[in-house]
Every structure is written in C-alpha cells, then in structure tokens.
Design an enzyme around this catalytic site. Structure first.
Site, PDB file in Angstrom:
ATOM      1  CG  ASP A  51      -1.830   1.184   1.269  1.00 20.29           C
ATOM      2  OD1 ASP A  51      -2.913   1.083   0.679  1.00 20.29           O
ATOM      3  OD2 ASP A  51      -1.465   2.236   1.853  1.00 20.29           O
ATOM      4  CE1 TYR A  56       0.671   7.916   2.419  1.00 21.94           C
ATOM      5  CE2 TYR A  56       1.165   5.639   1.892  1.00 21.94           C
ATOM      6  CZ  TYR A  56       0.336   6.579   2.465  1.00 21.94           C
ATOM      7  OH  TYR A  56      -0.808   6.161   3.098  1.00 21.94           O
ATOM      8  CE  LYS A  81      -3.667   4.626   0.727  1.00 21.19           C
ATOM      9  NZ  LYS A  81      -2.210   4.574   1.012  1.00 21.19           N
ATOM     10  CG  HIS A 114      -4.499   9.612   0.258  1.00 20.43           C
ATOM     11  ND1 HIS A 114      -3.153   9.611   0.005  1.00 20.43           N
ATOM     12  CD2 HIS A 114      -4.620   9.151   1.526  1.00 20.43           C
ATOM     13  CE1 HIS A 114      -2.496   9.159   1.065  1.00 20.43           C
ATOM     14  NE2 HIS A 114      -3.370   8.888   2.002  1.00 20.43           N
TER      15      HIS A 114
HETATM   16  P1  NDP Z   1       0.768   1.167  11.988  1.00 23.49           P
HETATM   17  O1  NDP Z   1      -0.376   0.991  12.900  1.00 23.49           O
HETATM   18  O2  NDP Z   1       1.016   0.177  10.924  1.00 23.49           O
HETATM   19  O3  NDP Z   1       2.054   1.282  12.925  1.00 23.49           O
HETATM   20  C1  NDP Z   1       3.345   1.432  12.416  1.00 23.49           C
HETATM   21  C2  NDP Z   1       4.275   1.582  13.615  1.00 23.49           C
HETATM   22  O4  NDP Z   1       4.249   0.366  14.374  1.00 23.49           O
HETATM   23  C3  NDP Z   1       5.697   1.835  13.207  1.00 23.49           C
HETATM   24  O5  NDP Z   1       6.234   2.736  14.146  1.00 23.49           O
HETATM   25  C4  NDP Z   1       6.352   0.462  13.353  1.00 23.49           C
HETATM   26  O6  NDP Z   1       7.674   0.591  13.701  1.00 23.49           O
HETATM   27  C5  NDP Z   1       5.560  -0.125  14.494  1.00 23.49           C
HETATM   28  N1  NDP Z   1       5.479  -1.588  14.439  1.00 23.49           N
HETATM   29  C6  NDP Z   1       5.270  -2.359  13.344  1.00 23.49           C
HETATM   30  N2  NDP Z   1       5.205  -3.655  13.683  1.00 23.49           N
HETATM   31  C7  NDP Z   1       5.394  -3.720  15.010  1.00 23.49           C
HETATM   32  C8  NDP Z   1       5.444  -4.786  15.927  1.00 23.49           C
HETATM   33  N3  NDP Z   1       5.281  -6.048  15.543  1.00 23.49           N
HETATM   34  N4  NDP Z   1       5.664  -4.505  17.248  1.00 23.49           N
HETATM   35  C9  NDP Z   1       5.828  -3.222  17.643  1.00 23.49           C
HETATM   36  N5  NDP Z   1       5.781  -2.165  16.824  1.00 23.49           N
HETATM   37  C10 NDP Z   1       5.564  -2.409  15.509  1.00 23.49           C
HETATM   38  O7  NDP Z   1       0.656   2.656  11.411  1.00 23.49           O
HETATM   39  P2  NDP Z   1       0.860   3.404  10.023  1.00 23.49           P
HETATM   40  O8  NDP Z   1       0.388   4.779  10.277  1.00 23.49           O
HETATM   41  O9  NDP Z   1       2.217   3.206   9.484  1.00 23.49           O
HETATM   42  O10 NDP Z   1      -0.190   2.696   9.062  1.00 23.49           O
HETATM   43  C11 NDP Z   1       0.093   1.553   8.277  1.00 23.49           C
HETATM   44  C12 NDP Z   1      -0.202   1.859   6.822  1.00 23.49           C
HETATM   45  O11 NDP Z   1      -1.533   2.342   6.660  1.00 23.49           O
HETATM   46  C13 NDP Z   1       0.666   2.967   6.228  1.00 23.49           C
HETATM   47  O12 NDP Z   1       1.980   2.566   5.960  1.00 23.49           O
HETATM   48  C14 NDP Z   1      -0.128   3.336   5.018  1.00 23.49           C
HETATM   49  O13 NDP Z   1       0.084   2.394   3.983  1.00 23.49           O
HETATM   50  C15 NDP Z   1      -1.565   3.229   5.542  1.00 23.49           C
HETATM   51  N6  NDP Z   1      -2.078   4.552   5.967  1.00 23.49           N
HETATM   52  C16 NDP Z   1      -3.048   5.106   5.193  1.00 23.49           C
HETATM   53  C17 NDP Z   1      -3.591   6.327   5.520  1.00 23.49           C
HETATM   54  C18 NDP Z   1      -4.667   6.890   4.678  1.00 23.49           C
HETATM   55  O14 NDP Z   1      -4.994   8.071   4.849  1.00 23.49           O
HETATM   56  N7  NDP Z   1      -5.261   6.146   3.775  1.00 23.49           N
HETATM   57  C19 NDP Z   1      -3.121   7.098   6.685  1.00 23.49           C
HETATM   58  C20 NDP Z   1      -2.107   6.408   7.448  1.00 23.49           C
HETATM   59  C21 NDP Z   1      -1.629   5.172   7.100  1.00 23.49           C
HETATM   60  P3  NDP Z   1       8.922   0.409  12.682  1.00 23.49           P
HETATM   61  O15 NDP Z   1       8.501   1.024  11.360  1.00 23.49           O
HETATM   62  O16 NDP Z   1      10.004   1.141  13.354  1.00 23.49           O
HETATM   63  O17 NDP Z   1       9.175  -1.060  12.538  1.00 23.49           O
END
Ligand code: NDP
Length: 288
Positions: A51, A56, A81, A114
């Site tokens: 995604d 981005y 998006k 988006h």
């Molecule tokens: P997430 O809920 O996926 O959380 C990501 C965070 O969790 C990062 O800091 C990551 O750390 C950490 N993490 C990942 N796996 C673990 C684990 N097993 N244990 C502990 N911590 C963990 O949030 P996001 O906001 O990144 O959302 C995910 C995706 O959703 C985005 O990448 C995007 O594709 C989508 N999105 C879409 C939006 C929209 O408007 N349509 C808005 C926001 C997000 P680290 O990276 O350091 O490993």
C-alpha cells in the site's frame, strides 16, 4: 466473517473480481531512499500486497523493488492513492498516469481517492473519473479512503458505483462501529490503516491485548492484527525491520475466541490518531 488459521494469507474478492491478500504492508512515512530496501524485505518475508500513495513520494522505490524481485506481476497486489491535489476529473487522469510511471507498472490493482477533502467539493467528480478509469484496463479495482457515510452516499447516488474498498483509520483504540456498519450495508470491504494504532505504548499495554497474547503465545501486535483479520478487514501494517515484518506476517496459526474479540471491541477508545475526514486537506508532513 471468520478467517481460519492456516499458513496462507487469505484473499478477499473485491467488486471488480480481483482478490486482495488480507494482509499486506504499508509504506507511509518510509523515506523514499529507503523504500526499495524495505519493500524488498517485505517481499522476502512473503508479503505480496503493498500500500503506497502519490503523497508518500515513494512509489518509485516500490516500483524498483517490484521490478528487482522477479515476482510475477499476477502474484502482486499494488494499491496507490490519488493525492489530494489531484481531485477533479482531468487531474485524476493525470494522477493515475503519474503513479503508473512512478511505479513502473501498466496497471494498478487498487486505486483509491486518498481523502474526500469536502472543502474542495470535488470528490464526486473525482469518483466519476475513477469509474471511467476502471474501464480502461489500467486500474483493476477502484475505491476510496477516509470517506465518511455522507461521502459514500454522495458518490453512490451520483454514479451507482459502490467503491470496492474504503481504507479507514481502524485499530482497537478506534474501532469505528458505525462506519463499519455502513460498509456492511453497501458491501464495501473495510481496509484498516494504522492497524497497530502506530504501536502506541498505552494501547500495547492494554491488559485485554496482553492477556490474549499470553493465552495464544503471541505478541500484542499479532493479537491486534488477528483481530482485524477476524472482523473481515484488510490490514496493512507498516514495519521497518525483517523481524517485525516476519512477526506481523505470523498471524495465521491461531484464532481469537469470540470472547476475546468482544473484549477487544470494548477496550477504551482514545479515538483518532490521524486526520478527521470532515476537515482534512493535506497529509501531515507531506506537501500533497
Ligand atoms: P501502523 O499501525 O502500521 O504502525 C506502524 C508503527 O508500528 C511503526 O512505528 C512500526 O515501527 C511499528 N510496528 C510495526 N510492527 C510492530 C510490531 N510487531 N511490534 C511493535 N511495533 C511495531 O501505522 P501506520 O500509520 O504506518 O499505518 C500503516 C499503513 O496504513 C501505512 O503505511 C499506510 O500504507 C496506511 N495509511 C493510510 C492512511 C490513509 O490516509 N489512507 C493514513 C495512514 C496510514 P517500525 O517502522 O520502526 O518497525
């Protein structure tokens, strides 16, 4: 919908007849220069659904990793998006061209608006453009993101075409029962963004989640992802290391009980971590 434990990532059929893996990974906030490496790690860990978004600024890194992987295009499911600056009929067409070029692909599996950006008054026209694009062969499925029930009602009324997916903020700290119920009425598949609640420390210490993890020999992150799968949502956690990518992928060999699912739905709801779709205009941190 209950997802049976097993080793395979289940797939969900979308309105246009494509099948989306129920677990993918997201690359929001992955710096462009690191995207190729991280997407390659995800593909090596077994993920086949990615995604991204024009906003981005990392679609080209995604595309480079896909090209280098040697994985057959038919095994991949790529979502991108349309940026908030690309609303309106003609800009939407240009936005798709730009994303295809950045990704190095000749079609996108799922193309989403988006955000609705109601202040601009263009999301209905933009949806009409996506409906047109869905007949071009360059987009397999069309959907929306961050649409509230009133936005869904407007686009369905104008076009008669229901989005395949609405990608929304969804995690145990913000479970959105009304919006999920609206999706069920329309037959829209729910896709969860920030599914781990961005690994918020308070959420990860929640006793219900900790107890479920202990009961199944799984981490809190795995329990949360399993909750998404068992409520029928598509889930796209972001992670930056091979160990976390693997941990998040290892969620198909256990099943939460109905009582655990109910308890997770009842934990405190601090609410949104991201923007409010009624007012949101530009993605924070991005000149979208
Ligand atoms: P997430 O809920 O996926 O959380 C990501 C965070 O969790 C990062 O800091 C990551 O750390 C950490 N993490 C990942 N796996 C673990 C684990 N097993 N244990 C502990 N911590 C963990 O949030 P996001 O906001 O990144 O959302 C995910 C995706 O959703 C985005 O990448 C995007 O594709 C989508 N999105 C879409 C939006 C929209 O408007 N349509 C808005 C926001 C997000 P680290 O990276 O350091 O490993």
């Amino acid at each position: 919908m209950s997802v049976e434990p097993g080793r395979q990532v289940p797939k969900v059929e979308l309105a246009g007849g494509s099948f989306i893996p129920q677990l993918g990974f997201g690359v929001f906030q992955v710096p462009p220069q690191e995207t190729e490496r991280i997407v390659a790690m995800g593909l090596a860990a077994g993920y086949r659904s990615i995604d991204t978004a024009a906003a981005y600024r990392n679609e080209s890194g995604v595309g480079m990793a896909l090209a280098a992987s040697g994985i057959d295009r038919s095994e991949l499911f790529i979502t991108t998006k349309l940026a908030n600056t690309e609303h309106g009929h003609d800009k939407a067409l240009v936005g798709l061209d730009a994303s295809l070029e950045q990704l190095g692909l000749d079609y996108i599996d799922l193309f989403l608006i988006h955000w609705p950006v109601p202040a601009h008054g263009l999301y209905v026209e933009t949806w009409e453009a996506l409906v047109e694009l869905s007949q071009s062969g360059r987009v397999r499925e069309i959907g929306v993101s961050n649409f509230l029930p009133e936005h869904l009602a407007q686009i369905v009324e104008a076009t008669g075409v229901v989005p395949a997916v609405n990608q929304i903020e969804l995690h145990p700290g913000f479970t959105q029962p009304e919006l999920r119920a609206a999706h069920a009425r329309y037959g829209i598949v729910t896709e969860s963004w920030s599914p781990l609640g961005r690994a918020d420390a308070e959420l990860f210490a929640n006793p219900v989640l900790v107890a479920a993890g202990a009961a199944h020999g799984k981490t809190v992150a795995q329990v949360i992802l399993r909750w998404h799968l068992q409520i029928g949502a598509i889930v796209i956690p972001k992670a930056s290391s091979p160990s976390r990518l693997a941990e998040n992928f290892d969620v198909f060999d256990f099943e939460l009980t109905d009582a655990e699912i109910g308890a997770i739905e009842a934990i405190p709801q601090p609410g949104r971590l991201g923007g409010d779709p009624a007012t949101f205009i530009v993605q924070p941190g991005f000149a979208a």
